[in-house]
Design a protein around this motif. Structure first.
Motif, PDB file in Angstrom:
ATOM      1  N   LEU A  50      -9.028   9.696   9.894  1.00 45.90           N
ATOM      2  CA  LEU A  50      -8.170   9.192   8.824  1.00 45.90           C
ATOM      3  C   LEU A  50      -7.249   8.098   9.364  1.00 45.90           C
ATOM      4  O   LEU A  50      -6.918   8.085  10.546  1.00 45.90           O
ATOM      5  CB  LEU A  50      -7.313  10.325   8.244  1.00 45.90           C
ATOM      6  N   LYS A  51      -6.833   7.221   8.465  1.00 43.21           N
ATOM      7  CA  LYS A  51      -5.880   6.179   8.820  1.00 43.21           C
ATOM      8  C   LYS A  51      -4.476   6.684   8.509  1.00 43.21           C
ATOM      9  O   LYS A  51      -4.201   7.092   7.390  1.00 43.21           O
ATOM     10  CB  LYS A  51      -6.155   4.903   8.027  1.00 43.21           C
ATOM     11  N   ASP A 107     -16.081   4.599  10.384  1.00 45.58           N
ATOM     12  CA  ASP A 107     -15.446   3.278  10.371  1.00 45.58           C
ATOM     13  C   ASP A 107     -16.459   2.181  10.082  1.00 45.58           C
ATOM     14  O   ASP A 107     -16.167   1.247   9.339  1.00 45.58           O
ATOM     15  CB  ASP A 107     -14.707   3.020  11.685  1.00 45.58           C
ATOM     16  N   HIS A 167      -2.983   6.653   4.644  1.00 45.76           N
ATOM     17  CA  HIS A 167      -3.453   5.566   3.789  1.00 45.76           C
ATOM     18  C   HIS A 167      -4.079   6.165   2.527  1.00 45.76           C
ATOM     19  O   HIS A 167      -4.724   7.213   2.582  1.00 45.76           O
ATOM     20  CB  HIS A 167      -4.484   4.733   4.551  1.00 45.76           C
ATOM     21  N   PRO A 168      -3.903   5.503   1.372  1.00 47.94           N
ATOM     22  CA  PRO A 168      -4.460   6.038   0.113  1.00 47.94           C
ATOM     23  C   PRO A 168      -5.979   6.237   0.135  1.00 47.94           C
ATOM     24  O   PRO A 168      -6.488   7.103  -0.576  1.00 47.94           O
ATOM     25  CB  PRO A 168      -4.081   4.981  -0.929  1.00 47.94           C
ATOM     26  N   ASP A 169      -6.709   5.486   0.963  1.00 46.35           N
ATOM     27  CA  ASP A 169      -8.165   5.683   1.000  1.00 46.35           C
ATOM     28  C   ASP A 169      -8.548   6.978   1.716  1.00 46.35           C
ATOM     29  O   ASP A 169      -9.716   7.348   1.777  1.00 46.35           O
ATOM     30  CB  ASP A 169      -8.885   4.481   1.601  1.00 46.35           C
ATOM     31  N   SER A 170      -7.549   7.716   2.229  1.00 46.20           N
ATOM     32  CA  SER A 170      -7.825   8.985   2.905  1.00 46.20           C
ATOM     33  C   SER A 170      -8.452  10.009   1.966  1.00 46.20           C
ATOM     34  O   SER A 170      -9.250  10.841   2.404  1.00 46.20           O
ATOM     35  CB  SER A 170      -6.541   9.552   3.515  1.00 46.20           C
ATOM     36  N   TYR A 211     -17.063   2.130   6.362  1.00 47.21           N
ATOM     37  CA  TYR A 211     -15.982   1.507   5.598  1.00 47.21           C
ATOM     38  C   TYR A 211     -15.820   0.025   5.901  1.00 47.21           C
ATOM     39  O   TYR A 211     -15.345  -0.726   5.055  1.00 47.21           O
ATOM     40  CB  TYR A 211     -14.656   2.247   5.821  1.00 47.21           C
ATOM     41  N   ASP A 212     -16.213  -0.398   7.099  1.00 40.86           N
ATOM     42  CA  ASP A 212     -16.117  -1.817   7.441  1.00 40.86           C
ATOM     43  C   ASP A 212     -17.326  -2.606   6.931  1.00 40.86           C
ATOM     44  O   ASP A 212     -17.405  -3.814   7.121  1.00 40.86           O
ATOM     45  CB  ASP A 212     -16.006  -1.989   8.966  1.00 40.86           C
ATOM     46  N   GLU A 256     -10.639   9.470  -0.477  1.00 43.66           N
ATOM     47  CA  GLU A 256     -12.070   9.162  -0.519  1.00 43.66           C
ATOM     48  C   GLU A 256     -12.733   9.500   0.822  1.00 43.66           C
ATOM     49  O   GLU A 256     -13.845  10.024   0.864  1.00 43.66           O
ATOM     50  CB  GLU A 256     -12.283   7.683  -0.840  1.00 43.66           C
ATOM     51  N   ARG A 257     -12.044   9.203   1.928  1.00 49.01           N
ATOM     52  CA  ARG A 257     -12.596   9.493   3.253  1.00 49.01           C
ATOM     53  C   ARG A 257     -12.800  11.002   3.428  1.00 49.01           C
ATOM     54  O   ARG A 257     -13.823  11.434   3.966  1.00 49.01           O
ATOM     55  CB  ARG A 257     -11.683   8.940   4.347  1.00 49.01           C
ATOM     56  N   THR A 312       0.854  -1.178   0.000  1.00 47.80           N
ATOM     57  CA  THR A 312       0.000   0.000   0.000  1.00 47.80           C
ATOM     58  C   THR A 312       0.891   1.230   0.000  1.00 47.80           C
ATOM     59  O   THR A 312       1.792   1.349   0.817  1.00 47.80           O
ATOM     60  CB  THR A 312      -0.901   0.004   1.249  1.00 47.80           C
TER      61      THR A 312
END
Length: 134
Positions: A31-32, A75, A47-50, A78-79, A52-53, A3
């Motif tokens: 954010l992660k 969360d 994290h790259p999904d940040s 997303y989960d 979109e978040r 990742t």
């Protein structure tokens, strides 16, 4: 599969936001991220999904959700634990809350308008003694 985490500057640019906004979201746990030591410096990587978040957070804020409300659901969303029914319920609750706020604002507008009309009538009937004495 690796990742590709990114530094705050790159995330800010790609998400069309500021570093301060990202720091704030990160502090709130929205954010992660992870810490990475590079020499004597400690970097925060996201994290790259940040991206979109952040878009989802800004969309939710635009329709009236607070960051605390978003944090409570993000969360789970997303989960995969926040289904359509739960999203519908949360959105209906927010709509009801906003309608109550709107009703309160409408009442305040009415009361202020009535007060202005009353003061204007008083001014015409009595004259404004403060302006007359100057």
């Amino acid at each position: 599969m690796s990742t590709n985490f990114m530094l705050i500057g790159k995330l800010a640019k790609q998400a069309h936001t500021t570093k301060d906004t990202i720091r704030h979201y990160n502090e709130l746990g929205l954010l992660k991220s992870r810490k990475r030591q590079a020499g004597s410096r400690l970097y925060t990587e996201f994290h790259p999904d940040s991206i979109e978040r952040i878009e989802l957070i800004k969309s939710a804020q635009a329709i009236g959700f607070t960051l605390t409300e978003i944090k409570n659901s993000l969360d789970d969303y997303y989960d995969g634990n926040l289904g359509i029914h739960e999203q519908l319920t949360l959105t209906e609750q927010k709509l009801n809350q906003v309608k109550k706020q709107q009703a309160n604002i409408n009442l305040m507008v009415t009361m202020l308008t009535e007060r202005i009309e009353t003061l204007k009538l008083m001014e015409v009937e009595n004259g404004d003694i403060f302006n007359d004495s100057q």
